[in-house]
Write a protein that holds these residues in place. Structure first.
Motif, PDB file in Angstrom:
ATOM      1  N   ILE A   7      44.014  28.849  -5.694  1.00 13.26           N
ATOM      2  CA  ILE A   7      45.116  28.643  -4.755  1.00 13.26           C
ATOM      3  C   ILE A   7      44.608  27.867  -3.538  1.00 13.26           C
ATOM      4  N   TRP A   8      45.427  26.933  -3.069  1.00 14.42           N
ATOM      5  CA  TRP A   8      45.143  26.240  -1.818  1.00 14.42           C
ATOM      6  C   TRP A   8      45.633  27.100  -0.671  1.00 14.42           C
TER       7      TRP A   8
ATOM      8  N   GLN B 106      29.718  20.821  10.134  1.00 10.45           N
ATOM      9  CA  GLN B 106      31.148  20.511  10.107  1.00 10.45           C
ATOM     10  C   GLN B 106      31.642  20.551   8.666  1.00 10.45           C
ATOM     11  N   PHE B 107      32.950  20.532   8.519  1.00  8.30           N
ATOM     12  CA  PHE B 107      33.547  20.576   7.179  1.00  8.30           C
ATOM     13  C   PHE B 107      33.127  19.358   6.362  1.00  8.30           C
ATOM     14  N   PRO B 108      33.098  19.535   5.018  1.00  9.49           N
ATOM     15  CA  PRO B 108      33.430  20.716   4.225  1.00  9.49           C
ATOM     16  C   PRO B 108      32.281  21.709   4.150  1.00  9.49           C
ATOM     17  N   ILE B 109      32.636  22.951   3.823  1.00  9.05           N
ATOM     18  CA  ILE B 109      31.646  24.005   3.614  1.00  9.05           C
ATOM     19  C   ILE B 109      32.139  24.904   2.483  1.00  9.05           C
ATOM     20  N   LYS B 110      31.188  25.402   1.682  1.00 16.40           N
ATOM     21  CA  LYS B 110      31.562  26.241   0.544  1.00 16.40           C
ATOM     22  C   LYS B 110      30.890  27.607   0.641  1.00 16.40           C
ATOM     23  N   PHE B 111      31.709  28.655   0.509  1.00 16.67           N
ATOM     24  CA  PHE B 111      31.217  30.031   0.457  1.00 16.67           C
ATOM     25  C   PHE B 111      31.284  30.547  -0.984  1.00 16.67           C
TER      26      PHE B 111
ATOM     27  N   GLN C  26      34.752  31.428  -5.096  1.00 20.48           N
ATOM     28  CA  GLN C  26      34.278  30.304  -4.293  1.00 20.48           C
ATOM     29  C   GLN C  26      35.401  29.882  -3.349  1.00 20.48           C
ATOM     30  N   PHE C  27      35.054  29.786  -2.077  1.00 19.31           N
ATOM     31  CA  PHE C  27      36.025  29.342  -1.079  1.00 19.31           C
ATOM     32  C   PHE C  27      35.480  28.075  -0.440  1.00 19.31           C
ATOM     33  N   GLU C  28      36.055  26.948  -0.834  1.00 20.91           N
ATOM     34  CA  GLU C  28      35.611  25.662  -0.320  1.00 20.91           C
ATOM     35  C   GLU C  28      36.613  25.178   0.719  1.00 20.91           C
ATOM     36  N   ILE C  29      36.163  25.105   1.967  1.00 22.24           N
ATOM     37  CA  ILE C  29      37.024  24.693   3.074  1.00 22.24           C
ATOM     38  C   ILE C  29      36.752  23.224   3.360  1.00 22.24           C
TER      39      ILE C  29
ATOM     40  N   LEU D   9      40.269  25.619  -0.571  1.00 27.14           N
ATOM     41  CA  LEU D   9      40.583  25.934  -1.960  1.00 27.14           C
ATOM     42  C   LEU D   9      39.836  27.192  -2.378  1.00 27.14           C
ATOM     43  N   TRP D  10      40.583  28.238  -2.734  1.00 27.25           N
ATOM     44  CA  TRP D  10      39.998  29.481  -3.240  1.00 27.25           C
ATOM     45  C   TRP D  10      40.075  29.493  -4.768  1.00 27.25           C
ATOM     46  N   THR D  11      38.939  29.787  -5.412  1.00 26.86           N
ATOM     47  CA  THR D  11      38.893  29.858  -6.871  1.00 26.86           C
ATOM     48  C   THR D  11      38.137  31.104  -7.287  1.00 26.86           C
TER      49      THR D  11
END
Length: 437
Positions: free
Chosen positions: A421-422, A144-149, A394-397, A404-406
């Protein structure tokens, strides 16, 4: 042998020119790349004892399962010993062994073993082939959330590649996604082996989910008519688990996210196997279960860089599939191919659209061809941020609604967060629920 090496060198050069846009399309000048890392990695391969596992990497294989892949020069068992405590590998599983031929090259034994079911968000320790072999470990993704790609494209084997991998290793990511162009072997199969050695520290520790790019094709008329031979043999993805008939396109689900991996270099026209598969896959997505929907492809559908403009893999694939992507309310589409970074606003049919995906080009992992530094002027209004620098994303959901995309630029070997950007899941935006493409 010398004649064959010379022939392969010519093929490699021709491929580099062709793939970079030098034949039949507008060429663009790239700045010099960093040094390649082939030589020391080849030396390490020569020191291999034959049965020790090398090029170890892992990937998701259905719900709560992990595929362990590795290569040995000589014969060794197709077994993985694993457990949740160091040195206590109390469980085991067997798998398959394969080889492939490419001109004069014969691969080592390619082992694939699926282990599980595994507990989410848990560290496992494992050994490949022999209970006495080197012990590796990995952490399973959360349920389950959170998860980071971590997301990188066009990786290659250069000093910039090494810098990118070092930055990613410090990011505490859960899954790495790579939208094509892995090794840049370009017909020289031994360079697939060096790539496997280079990425093993990360790829053996977290699942790597990849799709193919143009540098994976490696088809030679008459001499080797089969495409993707090495890619399909070495990087087996969960295509059967997602009801796909090809390793070149598949999907997977993890922690509330459905990810669709597309193939730019296999048929995608309406009526093709890939088109029918992606249509069926998107229709089965349950946004209550997976509120986030992501697509990954190699050749970008939106691109304001001068590089790779007008290619059919971008233009025709966009024409064939954009309506499906838009109708499914895909949240983001990640691509590679162009050796630079660019983020677009939410887009549909070349116009800003609040219910369209955010398109992001992330083909800046560290390849040997250098950066695509020339952009179209003026910058299109739908292009929000663009920069020709090596780096990674990095895309941390965090939950069902916000992520949050960075984008991190490799600035003199320092990871610098340069674009951020959120994003809000389209499944949580009521205005986008009942609109059909």
């Amino acid at each position: 042998m010398l004649i064959m090496k010379g022939f392969l060198a010519v093929l490699s050069f021709a491929a580099a020119v062709y793939y970079s846009g030098g034949f039949g399309s507008a060429a663009y000048k790239r700045p010099p790349p960093r040094e390649t890392l082939f030589r020391p990695l080849l030396d390490a391969l020569e020191d291999d004892d034959g049965t020790s596992p090398q090029q170890v990497h892992i990937s998701l294989s259905g719900e709560n399962n992990m595929r362990i892949s590795w290569i040995t020069s000589d014969s060794s068992p197709d077994v993985v010993y694993y457990g949740t405590s160091p040195g206590a590998n109390t469980r085991s599983a067997n798998g398959t062994i394969d080889r492939y031929d490419y001109l004069t090259y014969v691969s080592g034994e390619i082992h694939n073993v699926i282990i599980g079911p595994l507990t989410p968000d848990t560290v496992y320790y494992y050994r490949c082939g022999w209970i006495s072999s080197t012990e590796f470990n990995f952490k399973t993704p959360p349920s389950q959330f959170p998860i980071k790609f971590a997301i990188i494209g066009d990786l290659g084997q250069t000093g910039w590649t090494n810098s990118t991998l070092q930055h990613i290793s410090k990011s505490n990511y859960d899954i790495l996604v790579l939208p094509g162009d892995l090794s840049y072997a370009d017909f020289i199969q031994r360079l697939w082996d060096t790539f496997g050695r280079l990425v093993q520290p990360l790829a053996s520790n977290r699942p790597w989910m990849v799709t193919q790019g143009n540098h994976e094709i490696e088809e030679i008329p008459i001499l080797h008519s089969e495409s993707f031979t090495s890619y399909n043999a070495r990087w087996v993805m969960p295509y059967k688990e997602s009801n796909s008939s090809s390793n070149l396109y598949y999907s997977f689900e993890v922690a509330g996210v459905h990810v669709v991996m597309l193939g730019s270099y296999t048929d995608f026209e309406p009526g093709s196997d890939q088109y029918r598969w992606v249509q069926a896959d998107l229709n089965m997505v349950d946004r209550r279960k997976t509120p986030w929907l992501i697509v990954v492809v190699h050749a970008p559908w939106y691109n304001s860089n001068e590089a790779h403009q007008g290619e059919s893999e971008s233009v025709d694939m966009k024409k064939a599939l954009e309506d499906l992507i838009y109708g499914a309310r895909v949240d983001a589409v990640f691509a590679g191919h162009v050796h630079a970074y660019e983020r677009f606003v939410r887009v549909y049919k070349d116009k800003a659209d609040a219910c369209g995906p955010v398109y992001i080009t992330i083909g800046d992992g560290g390849n040997r061809e250098g950066l695509a530094s020339k952009y179209m002027d003026p910058q299109p209004k739908i292009s929000a941020f663009r920069e020709a620098s090596f780096g990674h994303g990095q895309f941390e959901i965090f939950n069902a609604t916000h992520g949050l995309w960075t984008w991190h630029r490799n600035d003199d070997d320092i990871s610098v967060a340069s674009d951020q950007i959120w994003l809000k899941s389209l499944a949580s935006i009521s205005a986008c629920h009942d609109i059909t493409a």
